[in-house]
Design an enzyme around this catalytic site. Sequence first.
Site: not given
Ligand code: 13P
Length: 398
Positions: A73, A185, A225, A227, A267, A310, A336, A398
Amino acid sequence: MASALATPLKSSPILDKSEWVKGQSLRQPSVSFVRCHPTSPSAFTVRASSYADELVKTAKTIASPGRGILAMDESNATCGKRLASIGLENTEANRQAYRTLLVSAPGLGEYISGAILFEETLYQSTIDGKKMVDVLVEQKIVPGIKVDKGLVPLPGSNNESWCQGLDGLSSRAAAYYQQGARFAKWRTVVSIPNGPSALAVKEAAWGLARYAAISQDSGLVPIVEPEILLDGEHGIDRTFEVAQKVWAEVFFYLAENNVMFEGILLKPSMVTPGAECKDKATPQQVADYTLKLLHRRIPPAVPGVMFLSGGQSEVEATLNLNAMNQSPNPWHISFSYARALQNTCLKTWGGRPENVKAAQDTLLVRAKANSLAQLGKYTGEGESEEAKKGMFVKGYVY
Ligand code: 13P
């Protein structure tokens, strides 16, 4: 439920806007009272319960043994960077060609249960004219959709960011469902070197919770998620401490927003040292810290925990996942990944039609390796040098 609510409704009139603004939180009726008022149809919101069974089923399908999610995505800007790395222009045709390659890899559904798409791909056809969504469904892969609108600076914070996309989300989510998406997501980030400030953590958690409630109301299983970025020189204990704080707030606000835990997926980032920390962690250490975090913070009602990669190398991400699956867990522990599934595949393709099959084979190698890791049976043998290369990029977007 309806009759149980009938009495309090009579004595608890719906608050008008001005009362909410006054912030009389202790006197407010619960959200379900507001939503279920029988004489005020305009206040009625479709509850997650109208999709409850389907949400649970979708989440369980995605969290099925030996399978995980392919994150494909990337926004057009990020996809452009990927294409540039193999010398291709960032055109719709090139994005379509690459994503056609991914979704049509033969037998991908054996290892992949869900694919997260960018909006363009959700509405796009393959180069052979089939809808991407239909190709995924034929492969028994559930289509998902990135619904956040990306990160912007968070005023009042320590150079941190917040995630946009709640405005209009309800109608977008309904349209995505119509188009075949069944999960969503929303990626927000927390930076350790920049704090994280209490404000940034609260904002991240609240945004995720609002998004999750809205997604469930539209029949989409939300992937939650937050992160925690790899950036930084901090050690693994500091990551653990921040992750505990972040997940405590996320679940606090998920509960406040009446999100049904059986119909979400998580996630998280794995708990690792910062990318610039001199002490590296073994897969066993990463697994120990990460599982300890999950046990402390994640209710067992949540069906699946699908980690992001990541910036870890493809092999590292697989080894860490494998280490977490050496004994039974209360949740399905899986992947994922975007970079850790696609990196070698993209390079093998190089934009050349004659390499499509070889690129699909490398995608299948990675998907299978992670499927084995989900089952705790990955050995790490026979991996290419390319797959061992780290992919950390400072300040990655991202
Ligand atoms: P990565 O696995 O490259 O970190 O990306 C996962 C993702 O969808 C980040 O939102």
